[in-house]
Design a protein around this motif. Structure first.
Motif, mmCIF file in Angstrom:
data_model
loop_
_atom_site.group_PDB
_atom_site.id
_atom_site.type_symbol
_atom_site.label_atom_id
_atom_site.label_comp_id
_atom_site.label_asym_id
_atom_site.label_seq_id
_atom_site.Cartn_x
_atom_site.Cartn_y
_atom_site.Cartn_z
ATOM 1 N N ALA A 44 58.653 27.467 -3.576
ATOM 2 C CA ALA A 44 58.825 26.621 -2.717
ATOM 3 C C ALA A 44 59.470 25.202 -3.498
ATOM 4 C CB ALA A 44 57.781 25.988 -1.974
ATOM 5 N N PHE A 45 59.192 25.379 -4.726
ATOM 6 C CA PHE A 45 59.673 24.320 -5.719
ATOM 7 C C PHE A 45 60.969 24.458 -6.386
ATOM 8 C CE2 PHE A 45 54.878 23.332 -5.879
ATOM 9 C CZ PHE A 45 54.759 22.201 -5.114
ATOM 10 N N GLY A 46 61.739 25.734 -6.167
ATOM 11 C CA GLY A 46 62.847 26.337 -6.630
ATOM 12 C C GLY A 46 62.600 27.156 -8.051
ATOM 13 N N ARG A 47 61.462 27.336 -8.364
ATOM 14 C CA ARG A 47 60.886 27.867 -9.667
ATOM 15 C C ARG A 47 61.416 29.501 -9.514
ATOM 16 N NH1 ARG A 47 55.443 24.977 -10.169
ATOM 17 N NH2 ARG A 47 55.171 26.238 -8.362
ATOM 18 N N GLU A 48 62.045 29.699 -10.184
ATOM 19 C CA GLU A 48 62.691 31.096 -10.228
ATOM 20 C C GLU A 48 62.125 32.087 -11.405
ATOM 21 O OE1 GLU A 48 66.977 31.771 -8.871
ATOM 22 O OE2 GLU A 48 66.938 32.892 -10.855
ATOM 23 N N GLN A 49 61.794 33.350 -10.860
ATOM 24 C CA GLN A 49 61.134 34.389 -11.828
ATOM 25 C C GLN A 49 62.150 35.492 -11.386
ATOM 26 O OE1 GLN A 49 57.265 35.896 -10.692
ATOM 27 N NE2 GLN A 49 57.016 37.300 -12.576
ATOM 28 N N THR A 50 62.707 36.391 -12.720
ATOM 29 C CA THR A 50 63.515 37.326 -12.454
ATOM 30 C C THR A 50 62.688 38.591 -13.016
ATOM 31 O OG1 THR A 50 64.403 37.193 -14.533
ATOM 32 C CG2 THR A 50 65.480 36.446 -12.660
#
Length: 130
Positions: free
Chosen positions: A57-63
């Motif tokens: 929800a905070f826009g933190r992205e994990q690939t």
């Protein structure tokens, strides 16, 4: 349910929240997602790799990248499908996932199959953000 067709491959995803595996007080929210990959074409295809983007929800992205899915690189015959279930944790009560699969056809060429973006929202969330 979320669905997308790339060429002759349909990918259907159904996410669900797992309250028994989650701990909101510790900011741990866990989802399972069931995937069905259908071969609508006339040639067998093999899933070789997965590529996921998981966004909270905070826009933190994990690939997440890796060979196959759930330890398999399934060969999917024409008119057949492959189904699996996996999961992901988030540190927020909502987010989304998107990605694609790398597949090969009978000629050995790699092609990309899109996975529909799907929401990871708590069922009781007012207005469901995604």
């Amino acid at each position: 349910m979320y669905s997308e067709i790339t060429g002759a491959i349909r990918v259907v995803v159904e996410p669900r929240y797992l309250p028994d595996h989650s701990d909101p007080e510790e900011h741990r929210f866990v989802w399972a997602y069931s995937v069905k990959i259908e071969n609508l074409g006339v040639d067998a295809v093999q899933l070789r790799a997965r590529h996921w983007r998981i966004t909270d929800a905070f826009g933190r992205e994990q690939t997440v990248d890796g060979p196959g899915v759930v330890g398999e690189q399934p060969l999917i015959q024409p008119g057949s499908s492959f189904e699996y279930t996996s999961g992901t944790p988030l540190g927020t009560p909502s987010g989304f996932m998107s990605g694609h699969y790398d597949m090969t056809g009978p000629d050995g060429q790699i092609f990309t199959v899109s996975v529909p973006s799907f929401a990871l929202d708590l069922p009781e969330a007012a207005g469901r953000p995604h």
